[in-house]
Design a protein around this motif. Structure first.
Motif, PDB file in Angstrom:
ATOM      1  N   ILE A  81       0.851  -1.178   0.000  1.00 17.21           N
ATOM      2  CA  ILE A  81       0.000   0.000   0.000  1.00 17.21           C
ATOM      3  C   ILE A  81       0.891   1.233   0.000  1.00 17.21           C
ATOM      4  CG2 ILE A  81      -1.799   1.270   1.242  1.00 17.21           C
ATOM      5  CD1 ILE A  81      -2.643  -1.382   2.532  1.00 17.21           C
ATOM      6  N   HIS A  82       0.719   2.100  -0.978  1.00 13.79           N
ATOM      7  CA  HIS A  82       1.540   3.313  -1.033  1.00 13.79           C
ATOM      8  C   HIS A  82       1.319   4.135   0.245  1.00 13.79           C
ATOM      9  CE1 HIS A  82       3.127   7.187  -2.349  1.00 13.79           C
ATOM     10  NE2 HIS A  82       3.767   6.519  -3.306  1.00 13.79           N
ATOM     11  N   PRO A  83       2.389   4.669   0.825  1.00 14.56           N
ATOM     12  CA  PRO A  83       2.241   5.413   2.083  1.00 14.56           C
ATOM     13  C   PRO A  83       1.341   6.637   1.983  1.00 14.56           C
ATOM     14  CG  PRO A  83       4.470   5.607   1.211  1.00 14.56           C
ATOM     15  CD  PRO A  83       3.803   4.531   0.432  1.00 14.56           C
ATOM     16  N   GLU A  84       1.076   7.121   0.767  1.00 12.51           N
ATOM     17  CA  GLU A  84       0.165   8.255   0.600  1.00 12.51           C
ATOM     18  C   GLU A  84      -1.222   7.801   0.144  1.00 12.51           C
ATOM     19  OE1 GLU A  84       1.819  11.600  -1.589  1.00 12.51           O
ATOM     20  OE2 GLU A  84       3.839  10.883  -1.124  1.00 12.51           O
ATOM     21  N   THR A  85      -1.551   6.568   0.459  1.00 19.34           N
ATOM     22  CA  THR A  85      -2.873   6.023   0.140  1.00 19.34           C
ATOM     23  C   THR A  85      -3.700   5.918   1.408  1.00 19.34           C
ATOM     24  OG1 THR A  85      -2.059   4.749  -1.753  1.00 19.34           O
ATOM     25  CG2 THR A  85      -4.128   4.027  -0.755  1.00 19.34           C
ATOM     26  N   THR A  86      -4.874   6.518   1.394  1.00 20.38           N
ATOM     27  CA  THR A  86      -5.795   6.431   2.528  1.00 20.38           C
ATOM     28  C   THR A  86      -6.815   5.338   2.254  1.00 20.38           C
ATOM     29  OG1 THR A  86      -5.553   8.799   2.976  1.00 20.38           O
ATOM     30  CG2 THR A  86      -7.468   7.689   3.927  1.00 20.38           C
ATOM     31  N   THR A  87      -6.793   4.306   3.082  1.00 19.32           N
ATOM     32  CA  THR A  87      -7.678   3.166   2.868  1.00 19.32           C
ATOM     33  C   THR A  87      -7.824   2.392   4.161  1.00 19.32           C
ATOM     34  OG1 THR A  87      -8.004   1.128   1.590  1.00 19.32           O
ATOM     35  CG2 THR A  87      -5.738   1.720   2.123  1.00 19.32           C
ATOM     36  N   ASP A  88      -8.906   1.624   4.273  1.00 21.68           N
ATOM     37  CA  ASP A  88      -9.049   0.731   5.415  1.00 21.68           C
ATOM     38  C   ASP A  88      -8.608  -0.689   5.060  1.00 21.68           C
ATOM     39  OD1 ASP A  88     -11.126   0.115   3.766  1.00 21.68           O
ATOM     40  OD2 ASP A  88     -12.714   0.403   5.248  1.00 21.68           O
ATOM     41  N   LEU A  89      -8.100  -0.892   3.845  1.00 27.99           N
ATOM     42  CA  LEU A  89      -7.498  -2.170   3.493  1.00 27.99           C
ATOM     43  C   LEU A  89      -6.161  -2.326   4.204  1.00 27.99           C
ATOM     44  CD1 LEU A  89      -8.100  -2.341  -0.379  1.00 27.99           C
ATOM     45  CD2 LEU A  89      -9.342  -3.597   1.394  1.00 27.99           C
ATOM     46  N   VAL A  90      -5.792  -3.571   4.461  1.00 29.71           N
ATOM     47  CA  VAL A  90      -4.492  -3.859   5.064  1.00 29.71           C
ATOM     48  C   VAL A  90      -3.809  -4.951   4.258  1.00 29.71           C
ATOM     49  CG1 VAL A  90      -5.229  -3.196   7.389  1.00 29.71           C
ATOM     50  CG2 VAL A  90      -5.470  -5.577   6.653  1.00 29.71           C
ATOM     51  N   ILE A  91      -2.499  -5.065   4.453  1.00 35.79           N
ATOM     52  CA  ILE A  91      -1.741  -6.109   3.780  1.00 35.79           C
ATOM     53  C   ILE A  91      -2.349  -7.469   4.135  1.00 35.79           C
ATOM     54  CG2 ILE A  91       0.529  -7.177   3.510  1.00 35.79           C
ATOM     55  CD1 ILE A  91       0.390  -4.305   2.498  1.00 35.79           C
ATOM     56  N   GLY A  92      -2.570  -8.288   3.125  1.00 39.60           N
ATOM     57  CA  GLY A  92      -3.134  -9.617   3.332  1.00 39.60           C
ATOM     58  C   GLY A  92      -4.614  -9.724   3.032  1.00 39.60           C
TER      59      GLY A  92
END
Length: 363
Positions: A81-92
């Motif tokens: 996830i790009h550090p400048e991406t706002t999301t509630d997704l997480v790795i995995g």
């Protein structure tokens, strides 16, 4: 609340394998293809499965772009996830969606590859009960239907998932047993409407299981009269998922005396647009990304933030229906062979022998 997140320990490879266009626009398997660059507002997905669409063949023929990665529909695991991406997704997280494959303005990103870059707000989380190869069939069909059913320039239906119709009215879905059609039927029923479906008789059970209120054999000489009987002159909306001379004529003639709206998934020649009282328009899934579409021949469009907002809103709503099992995927026919198997799948799809199924491949 959504958070900005990234996994600094997760290192992506510099290259991967993918299906790309050759110098004639035909698909071929290539290795050591550069990964798409992870941009602000995007995530990287490691591809688990892909699904095939007719456009995967059409794009290379109509808009040959040597080296462009082919494919739109995918499912996979979020790996960066790009550090400048706002999301509630997480790795995995397991996700599915679509991208604009064979894109002349962004040839490095397509679904038929080991990694896909995607906008997280347009991804659906894949629930545990749904196999990844089935989840891969959803992206393009859902985006197409959101645009077709609810954008003002298309059918512009007043009935929605959030505000179903108080009084049902019919909507003709010609080619309702296609992957786009079976999703359209479900969304129409969830919106309180009456999906009137024309398709082949061997797919009647499929479309009825998805909510069709009436079905007609589109090869029958009486097909038009049957649709008129079902709709009793009330038909004002026709959705053409086939788009040939027969389907166009059928839809135009089935609409009531005062006309209405006709939406298609392909360009319709002017000479086949036979009624002034019918407002015709073309819908393309990739307009929902809210970006410029740098194509030609009538397929080009300018970035439209309102289309992106419409898409994000409905993806959020549809997540609930997918989680609770209300939203059903199109029947998937799974092929073997990984990335190389996509080439055989595209050949099968081009032959016109696929009916009532969507081809999917686990990578």
């Amino acid at each position: 609340m959504p958070t900005m997140s990234a996994d600094p320990k997760n290192t992506l490879p510099l290259s991967h394998s993918a299906i790309v266009q050759d110098h004639h626009g035909r698909p071929r398997l290539a290795e050591d293809v550069n990964l798409p660059v992870l941009k602000p507002g995007t995530v990287m997905v490691e591809t688990i499965a892909v699904a095939l669409n007719p456009s995967d063949n059409k794009m290379g023929k109509t808009f040959p772009t040597p080296g462009a990665i082919v494919g739109m529909d995918f499912s996979g695991i979020v790996v960066s996830i790009h550090p400048e991406t706002t999301t509630d997704l997480v790795i995995g997280d397991r996700v599915c969606g679509c991208v604009h494959g064979s894109n002349p303005s962004e040839p490095t990103n397509g679904a038929f590859a080991e990694h896909v870059r995607a906008r997280p707000e347009l991804l659906l989380r894949v629930p545990d009960h749904l196999p990844m190869e089935h989840a891969a069939t959803l992206g393009t069909g859902l985006m197409t239907n959101i645009m077709a059913l609810w954008h003002p320039s298309a059918l512009g239906l007043s009935a929605t998932l959030e505000a179903p119709a108080e009084k049902a009215f019919p909507v003709l879905v010609y080619g309702g047993s296609t992957a786009t059609g079976t999703l359209a039927i479900q969304l129409l029923r969830l919106s309180g409407l009456e999906p009137t479906v024309a398709c082949s008789p061997h797919n009647f059970d499929l479309v009825q299981s998805r909510g069709a209120t009436s079905v007609t054999d589109y090869m029958s000489p009486d097909a038009l009269n049957e649709v008129r009987s079902h709709t009793q002159g009330r038909l004002k909306h026709a959705y053409d998922c086939i788009v040939d001379a027969t389907s166009i004529s059928h839809c135009y003639k089935a609409l009531g005396r005062t006309g209405g709206r006709y939406i298609s998934l392909e360009m319709v020649p002017k000479e086949l647009q036979t009624r002034r009282a019918v407002r015709a328009s073309l819908v393309l899934a990739y307009e929902g990304f809210g970006e410029n579409v740098a194509l030609s021949k009538g397929y080009e469009s300018q970035a439209d933030p309102e289309k992106l907002s419409l898409m994000v809103k409905h993806i959020h709503i549809l997540q609930r229906y997918l989680d609770n099992g209300t939203l059903k995927t199109h029947p998937a026919r799974c092929l073997d062979g990984g990335l190389a198997g996509i080439l055989e799948g595209l050949r099968i799809l081009k032959s016109g022998s696929v009916s009532g199924q969507k081809l999917a491949i686990l990578l």
